[in-house]
Design an enzyme around this catalytic site. Structure first.
Site, mmCIF file in Angstrom:
data_model
loop_
_atom_site.group_PDB
_atom_site.id
_atom_site.type_symbol
_atom_site.label_atom_id
_atom_site.label_comp_id
_atom_site.label_asym_id
_atom_site.label_seq_id
_atom_site.Cartn_x
_atom_site.Cartn_y
_atom_site.Cartn_z
ATOM 1 N N LYS A 175 0.844 -1.196 0.000
ATOM 2 C CA LYS A 175 0.000 0.000 0.000
ATOM 3 C C LYS A 175 0.884 1.253 0.000
ATOM 4 C CE LYS A 175 -3.934 -2.288 2.164
ATOM 5 N NZ LYS A 175 -4.628 -2.701 3.373
ATOM 6 N N ASP A 213 -11.424 2.921 3.986
ATOM 7 C CA ASP A 213 -11.858 1.526 3.836
ATOM 8 C C ASP A 213 -13.372 1.426 3.652
ATOM 9 O OD1 ASP A 213 -9.979 -0.470 3.675
ATOM 10 O OD2 ASP A 213 -9.577 -0.502 5.837
ATOM 11 N N GLN A 221 -4.912 -1.426 9.543
ATOM 12 C CA GLN A 221 -4.813 -2.736 8.902
ATOM 13 C C GLN A 221 -5.423 -3.818 9.791
ATOM 14 O OE1 GLN A 221 -3.570 -3.421 5.723
ATOM 15 N NE2 GLN A 221 -4.332 -5.475 6.132
#
Ligand code: NAP
Length: 281
Positions: free
Chosen positions: A52, A119, A96
Site C-alpha cells: 500500500k 476503507d 490494517q
C-alpha cells in the site's frame, strides 16, 4: 474466454490517479495523504501495508505508516486515530486488519472520522452506500465493480449472484450492483442450492474463502465470474472459483493471483484521493 487482467487494469488506474494527483497538487499546492496504522507483526499484514505504501508513493500521495507492537493498548490506538482525524495533512486513515484480540475492531472503525474512512467500513459510510449517497466504498468490492464494468459497461437488468455476505465484500458488492440496476441475489453458507442460484447468474462474485468452491457446471457460457478468494493450499494460492473448470465455460473470469488483488490497493488510493477532494469543497 476473456481473462480479466486485474494487474493491467490496476496499473491503468494508478496511472490515471497519478495524473489526478499532479493536477490536485497544482490546484491546491498540497497532495492527498494516506496514513496506515499497522499493529503487530503478522507477515501478511506487513506485506499488504508495504505494498500500500509503495503504491501510494508511486502515484504521488503523501504516505505514512504508524507501527505498534501487538501489546499496544487500545486507548493508545484510539488516541492516535483522534489525532489523525484532526490532522489536515491526512486525507485517509486505514487501520490494517486483523487486530490483536484485546483491541475492539468496531470501536477502531467507528473512531475514524467518516470523511477519512478510506476503507468504507464506518457505519455512516455503510449507510450512505446503501442509501445511494456519496460515500467511501470498501476497496475490494469497488475493485470488483470496476473489473465487471470493463467487461460489461451496461449492467442494467443483469442478474448478479454474490456468494458470501461479509461486510467487507458481499454486502457492499450487492449495493454497488443494485445501484447499476442489477437484480442481485446474495447467498451464504445456509443457501439451499448454490449451484442452482449460480446457474441463474449473468455475473457471479465469489467472496467465500473456500478453495475452488464454484465449479465449471455452476456457470453458463455468458457468465462473468469475479473471484475474490485468496486461499493458501498445497498447490499454492487459489481462489474461490475452480479456475481450470470455469475458464473453459465462462464468458470472463479473473485469475488468482492477478485479478481482484491488485485492484484492491489501486482502489484504496482512489478512495484517498476522493476523501481529499471532498475535504477541499
Ligand atoms: P468472510 O468474512 O469469512 O465471509 C465469508 C462468507 O462466505 C460468509 O458470508 C459465509 O456465509 C459465506 N460462506 C461460507 N461457506 C459458504 C458456502 N459453502 N456456500 C456459500 N457461502 C458460504 O470472508 P471475506 O472476508 O468476505 O473473504 C472472502 C475471501 O476473499 C477470502 O478468501 C479472503 O481471503 C478473500 N479476500 C480477498 C481480498 C482481495 O483483495 N482479493 C480482500 C479481502 C478478502 P455465512 O455468513 O452464512 O457464514
Amino acid at each position: 474466454m476473456i481473462l480479466i487482467d486485474g494487474k493491467k487494469v490496476a496499473a491503468e488506474l494508478r496511472e490515471e490517479l497519478k495524473h489526478e494527483v499532479t493536477g490536485l497538487k497544482a490546484k491546491y499546492n498540497k497532495v492527498p495523504g494516506l496514513t496506515v496504522i499497522l499493529i503487530g507483526d503478522l507477515t501478511p499484514s506487513q506485506i499488504y501495508v508495504r505494498n500500500k505504501e509503495k503504491s501510494a508513493n508511486e502515484v504521488g500521495l503523501k504516505s505514512e505508516v504508524i507501527k505498534y507492537p501487538d501489546s499496544v493498548e487500545e486507548k493508545t490506538v484510539l488516541e492516535k486515530i483522534e489525532e489523525l482525524n484532526k490532522d489536515e495533512t491526512v486525507s485517509g486513515i486505514l487501520v490494517q486488519l486483523p487486530l490483536p484480540k484485546h483491541i475492539d475492531k468496531q470501536k477502531v472503525i467507528e473512531t475514524i472520522i467518516p470523511s477519512k474512512d478510506v476503507d468504507g467500513f464506518h457505519p455512516m459510510n455503510v449507510g450512505n452506500l446503501s442509501s445511494g449517497y456519496e460515500s467511501s466504498v470498501p476497496c475490494t468490492p469497488l475493485g470488483c465493480y470496476l473489473l465487471i464494468k470493463k467487461v460489461e459497461p451496461n449492467l442494467n437488468g443483469k442478474k448478479a449472484v454474490i456468494v458470501g455476505r461479509s461486510n467487507l465484500n458481499g454486502k457492499p458488492m450487492t449495493q454497488l450492483l443494485l445501484k447499476e440496476n442489477c437484480t442481485v441475489t446474495i447467498t451464504h453458507s445456509k443457501t439451499k442450492d448454490l449451484k442452482a442460484e449460480c446457474l441463474e447468474a449473468d455475473i457471479i462474485v465469489a467472496a467465500v474463502g473456500i478453495p475452488e468452491l464454484v465449479k465449471g457446471d455452476w456457470v453458463r457460457k455468458d457468465t462473468i465470474v469475479i473471484d475474490v478468494g485468496i486461499n493458501k493450499t498445497d498447490k499454492g494460492i487459489v481462489g474461490d472459483v475452480d479456475f481450470d473448470e470455469v475458464s473453459k465455460k465462462a464468458k470472463a473470469l479473473t485469475p488468482v493471483p492477478g485479478g481482484v488483488g491488485p485492484m484492491t490497493i489501486a482502489c484504496l488510493l482512489k478512495n484517498t484521493i476522493e476523501c481529499f477532494k471532498r475535504s477541499q469543497i
